[in-house]
Design a protein around this motif. Structure first.
Motif, PDB file in Angstrom:
ATOM      1  N   PRO A  60      -0.407  -4.104  -4.368  1.00 29.56           N
ATOM      2  CA  PRO A  60      -0.783  -4.975  -3.247  1.00 29.56           C
ATOM      3  C   PRO A  60       0.431  -5.472  -2.461  1.00 29.56           C
ATOM      4  CG  PRO A  60      -2.107  -5.494  -5.170  1.00 29.56           C
ATOM      5  CD  PRO A  60      -1.070  -4.503  -5.622  1.00 29.56           C
ATOM      6  N   LYS A  61       1.526  -5.745  -3.173  1.00 28.94           N
ATOM      7  CA  LYS A  61       2.749  -6.190  -2.499  1.00 28.94           C
ATOM      8  C   LYS A  61       3.288  -5.093  -1.586  1.00 28.94           C
ATOM      9  CE  LYS A  61       5.852  -8.414  -4.884  1.00 28.94           C
ATOM     10  NZ  LYS A  61       6.776  -8.818  -5.956  1.00 28.94           N
ATOM     11  N   ASP A  62       3.269  -3.843  -2.068  1.00 30.86           N
ATOM     12  CA  ASP A  62       3.742  -2.712  -1.260  1.00 30.86           C
ATOM     13  C   ASP A  62       2.910  -2.566   0.009  1.00 30.86           C
ATOM     14  OD1 ASP A  62       5.660  -2.035  -3.163  1.00 30.86           O
ATOM     15  OD2 ASP A  62       4.299  -0.686  -4.224  1.00 30.86           O
ATOM     16  N   ILE A  63       1.584  -2.652  -0.164  1.00 23.57           N
ATOM     17  CA  ILE A  63       0.670  -2.461   0.971  1.00 23.57           C
ATOM     18  C   ILE A  63       0.864  -3.559   2.012  1.00 23.57           C
ATOM     19  CG2 ILE A  63      -1.751  -2.396   1.662  1.00 23.57           C
ATOM     20  CD1 ILE A  63      -2.353  -1.248  -1.147  1.00 23.57           C
ATOM     21  N   ALA A  64       0.946  -4.812   1.549  1.00 23.29           N
ATOM     22  CA  ALA A  64       1.125  -5.941   2.469  1.00 23.29           C
ATOM     23  C   ALA A  64       2.452  -5.846   3.205  1.00 23.29           C
ATOM     24  CB  ALA A  64       1.038  -7.262   1.699  1.00 23.29           C
ATOM     25  N   ASN A  65       3.497  -5.501   2.475  1.00 25.14           N
ATOM     26  CA  ASN A  65       4.822  -5.394   3.090  1.00 25.14           C
ATOM     27  C   ASN A  65       4.848  -4.292   4.149  1.00 25.14           C
ATOM     28  OD1 ASN A  65       7.830  -6.181   2.890  1.00 25.14           O
ATOM     29  ND2 ASN A  65       7.876  -3.967   2.702  1.00 25.14           N
ATOM     30  N   LYS A  66       4.261  -3.144   3.832  1.00 25.45           N
ATOM     31  CA  LYS A  66       4.225  -2.036   4.781  1.00 25.45           C
ATOM     32  C   LYS A  66       3.410  -2.404   6.022  1.00 25.45           C
ATOM     33  CE  LYS A  66       2.850   2.835   5.228  1.00 25.45           C
ATOM     34  NZ  LYS A  66       2.220   3.989   4.546  1.00 25.45           N
ATOM     35  N   PHE A  67       2.250  -3.046   5.823  1.00 28.06           N
ATOM     36  CA  PHE A  67       1.378  -3.420   6.937  1.00 28.06           C
ATOM     37  C   PHE A  67       2.079  -4.396   7.875  1.00 28.06           C
ATOM     38  CE2 PHE A  67      -1.799  -6.339   8.749  1.00 28.06           C
ATOM     39  CZ  PHE A  67      -2.595  -5.436   9.436  1.00 28.06           C
ATOM     40  N   LEU A  68       2.685  -5.445   7.306  1.00 27.01           N
ATOM     41  CA  LEU A  68       3.339  -6.465   8.135  1.00 27.01           C
ATOM     42  C   LEU A  68       4.608  -5.929   8.787  1.00 27.01           C
ATOM     43  CD1 LEU A  68       2.796  -9.561   5.832  1.00 27.01           C
ATOM     44  CD2 LEU A  68       1.749  -9.147   8.062  1.00 27.01           C
ATOM     45  N   THR A  69       5.330  -5.058   8.092  1.00 23.53           N
ATOM     46  CA  THR A  69       6.526  -4.449   8.681  1.00 23.53           C
ATOM     47  C   THR A  69       6.161  -3.649   9.926  1.00 23.53           C
ATOM     48  OG1 THR A  69       7.679  -4.323   6.545  1.00 23.53           O
ATOM     49  CG2 THR A  69       8.434  -2.835   8.285  1.00 23.53           C
ATOM     50  N   GLU A  70       5.058  -2.899   9.845  1.00 24.77           N
ATOM     51  CA  GLU A  70       4.610  -2.117  11.000  1.00 24.77           C
ATOM     52  C   GLU A  70       4.195  -3.021  12.159  1.00 24.77           C
ATOM     53  OE1 GLU A  70       1.533   0.355   9.437  1.00 24.77           O
ATOM     54  OE2 GLU A  70       2.942   1.818   8.561  1.00 24.77           O
ATOM     55  N   ILE A  71       3.562  -4.155  11.831  1.00 23.64           N
ATOM     56  CA  ILE A  71       3.174  -5.116  12.879  1.00 23.64           C
ATOM     57  C   ILE A  71       4.414  -5.649  13.584  1.00 23.64           C
ATOM     58  CG2 ILE A  71       2.207  -7.405  13.316  1.00 23.64           C
ATOM     59  CD1 ILE A  71       0.033  -5.426  12.830  1.00 23.64           C
ATOM     60  N   LEU A  72       5.407  -6.072  12.809  1.00 26.22           N
ATOM     61  CA  LEU A  72       6.635  -6.631  13.379  1.00 26.22           C
ATOM     62  C   LEU A  72       7.356  -5.595  14.235  1.00 26.22           C
ATOM     63  CD1 LEU A  72       8.066  -8.677  10.361  1.00 26.22           C
ATOM     64  CD2 LEU A  72       6.832  -9.543  12.345  1.00 26.22           C
ATOM     65  N   GLU A  73       7.457  -4.369  13.719  1.00 23.45           N
ATOM     66  CA  GLU A  73       8.161  -3.319  14.459  1.00 23.45           C
ATOM     67  C   GLU A  73       7.443  -2.974  15.758  1.00 23.45           C
ATOM     68  OE1 GLU A  73       8.526  -0.114  11.704  1.00 23.45           O
ATOM     69  OE2 GLU A  73      10.281  -0.971  10.695  1.00 23.45           O
ATOM     70  N   SER A  74       6.107  -2.957  15.728  1.00 22.02           N
ATOM     71  CA  SER A  74       5.349  -2.624  16.941  1.00 22.02           C
ATOM     72  C   SER A  74       5.511  -3.690  18.023  1.00 22.02           C
ATOM     73  CB  SER A  74       3.864  -2.452  16.600  1.00 22.02           C
ATOM     74  OG  SER A  74       3.271  -3.693  16.235  1.00 22.02           O
ATOM     75  N   MET A  75       5.840  -4.928  17.602  1.00 25.97           N
ATOM     76  CA  MET A  75       6.015  -6.021  18.552  1.00 25.97           C
ATOM     77  C   MET A  75       7.489  -6.339  18.806  1.00 25.97           C
ATOM     78  SD  MET A  75       2.982  -8.615  17.284  1.00 25.97           S
ATOM     79  CE  MET A  75       3.159  -9.685  18.722  1.00 25.97           C
ATOM     80  N   SER A  76       8.373  -5.512  18.218  1.00 24.10           N
ATOM     81  CA  SER A  76       9.823  -5.704  18.362  1.00 24.10           C
ATOM     82  C   SER A  76      10.249  -7.101  17.920  1.00 24.10           C
ATOM     83  CB  SER A  76      10.255  -5.450  19.819  1.00 24.10           C
ATOM     84  OG  SER A  76       9.958  -4.121  20.201  1.00 24.10           O
ATOM     85  N   ILE A  77       9.690  -7.544  16.811  1.00 19.97           N
ATOM     86  CA  ILE A  77      10.022  -8.849  16.242  1.00 19.97           C
ATOM     87  C   ILE A  77      10.804  -8.642  14.948  1.00 19.97           C
ATOM     88  CG2 ILE A  77       9.094 -10.957  15.210  1.00 19.97           C
ATOM     89  CD1 ILE A  77       6.680 -10.683  17.031  1.00 19.97           C
ATOM     90  N   GLU A  78      11.931  -9.337  14.837  1.00 17.76           N
ATOM     91  CA  GLU A  78      12.712  -9.281  13.611  1.00 17.76           C
ATOM     92  C   GLU A  78      12.280 -10.430  12.704  1.00 17.76           C
ATOM     93  OE1 GLU A  78      16.875  -9.122  14.141  1.00 17.76           O
ATOM     94  OE2 GLU A  78      16.846  -7.351  15.444  1.00 17.76           O
ATOM     95  N   GLY A  79      11.911 -10.097  11.496  1.00 18.04           N
ATOM     96  CA  GLY A  79      11.464 -11.129  10.567  1.00 18.04           C
ATOM     97  C   GLY A  79      11.688 -10.711   9.131  1.00 18.04           C
ATOM     98  N   LYS A  80      11.814 -11.689   8.271  1.00 25.71           N
ATOM     99  CA  LYS A  80      11.991 -11.449   6.841  1.00 25.71           C
ATOM    100  C   LYS A  80      10.666 -11.714   6.136  1.00 25.71           C
ATOM    101  CE  LYS A  80      14.747 -12.797   2.818  1.00 25.71           C
ATOM    102  NZ  LYS A  80      15.820 -13.711   2.317  1.00 25.71           N
ATOM    103  N   ILE A  81      10.224 -10.752   5.339  1.00 26.07           N
ATOM    104  CA  ILE A  81       8.955 -10.871   4.621  1.00 26.07           C
ATOM    105  C   ILE A  81       9.233 -11.128   3.152  1.00 26.07           C
ATOM    106  CG2 ILE A  81       6.784  -9.722   4.040  1.00 26.07           C
ATOM    107  CD1 ILE A  81       7.287  -7.873   6.474  1.00 26.07           C
ATOM    108  N   ASN A  82       8.743 -12.245   2.646  1.00 21.95           N
ATOM    109  CA  ASN A  82       8.907 -12.578   1.229  1.00 21.95           C
ATOM    110  C   ASN A  82       7.523 -12.641   0.589  1.00 21.95           C
ATOM    111  OD1 ASN A  82      10.312 -13.447  -1.177  1.00 21.95           O
ATOM    112  ND2 ASN A  82       9.504 -15.494  -0.765  1.00 21.95           N
ATOM    113  N   ILE A  83       7.302 -11.815  -0.431  1.00 23.01           N
ATOM    114  CA  ILE A  83       5.977 -11.710  -1.048  1.00 23.01           C
ATOM    115  C   ILE A  83       6.079 -11.973  -2.553  1.00 23.01           C
ATOM    116  CG2 ILE A  83       3.952 -10.258  -1.428  1.00 23.01           C
ATOM    117  CD1 ILE A  83       4.783  -8.594   0.968  1.00 23.01           C
ATOM    118  N   THR A  84       5.223 -12.851  -3.050  1.00 24.63           N
ATOM    119  CA  THR A  84       5.109 -13.093  -4.487  1.00 24.63           C
ATOM    120  C   THR A  84       3.636 -12.975  -4.876  1.00 24.63           C
ATOM    121  OG1 THR A  84       4.908 -15.494  -4.148  1.00 24.63           O
ATOM    122  CG2 THR A  84       7.105 -14.619  -4.583  1.00 24.63           C
TER     123      THR A  84
END
Length: 206
Positions: A60-84
């Motif tokens: 689930p962590k892998d899936i969430a990280n991949k999904f949100l990374t794609e969202i950020l990249e599509s919007m040209s937003i730089e952000g740090k994703i921390n998942i626990t």
């Protein structure tokens, strides 16, 4: 995703080898049997080992990280994703200079992004995972602001002896208000109206 091709005298032996190397459990992988074992002539000559491909499933962590990374990249937003992950709850904190745009008015965009992430994570999950997404600590700041607002309106209701209808809120925010005022001996709270315009009403106890 990581996968291994492993051989063994039996299918079970080959799978066990792969699981040991991947440090995984059987429920964490997909198994493809590439070759069945054969004994060969007189059980000695020309025999073949079993061959399997063991694929480590995305967590689930892998899936969430991949999904949100794609969202950020599509919007040209730089952000740090921390998942626990704590049992069946996935807590995600998103931080970055431009991530505030993903919060939206009263957190509406944040709630939508949380819902979409929830759907992505649970699409292929055998058990339901609850996703809690926050951006720049917005939810805690919003909760503190709502509690102050609720107490201020409660004092005003007591002073004027009139019911006060708060602004429309989502279910999560209404629960915060109800909880903040539930032990107040002078007032009571109810929710009225239909979504998305449902709101908390503060009334003085008679």
């Amino acid at each position: 995703m990581r996968d291994l091709q492993v051989t063994g005298k039996t299918i079970e032996e080959a799978v066990d080898k792969a699981l040991s190397e991947l440090n995984a459990k059987k429920e964490d992988v997909d198994i493809q049997i590439l070759e069945e074992p054969t004994k060969g002539f007189l059980g000695i000559i020309g025999g073949k080992l079993a061959k399997v491909r063991v694929i480590l499933k995305d967590t689930p962590k892998d899936i969430a990280n991949k999904f949100l990374t794609e969202i950020l990249e599509s919007m040209s937003i730089e952000g740090k994703i921390n998942i626990t992950q704590e049992e069946d709850i996935l807590k995600i904190d998103l931080n970055g200079e431009d991530t505030g745009i993903l919060i939206g008015r009263r957190g509406e965009t944040l709630d939508s992004l949380q819902l979409l992430t929830n759907l992505a994570v649970n699409k292929s999950s055998e058990k339901h995972i609850k996703v809690l997404l926050d951006i720049e600590n917005y939810r805690q700041r919003r909760e503190e602001s709502l509690i102050r607002y609720a107490n201020k309106m409660a004092r005003q209701a007591v002073k004027t002896r009139k019911d006060i209808k708060l602004e429309p809120m989502n279910p999560y925010e209404r629960r915060i208000v109800h909880s903040a005022l539930q032990n107040d001996r002078f007032i009571r709270t109810i929710s009225e109206g239909e979504e998305p315009n449902r709101r908390v009403v503060i009334s003085v106890k008679r």
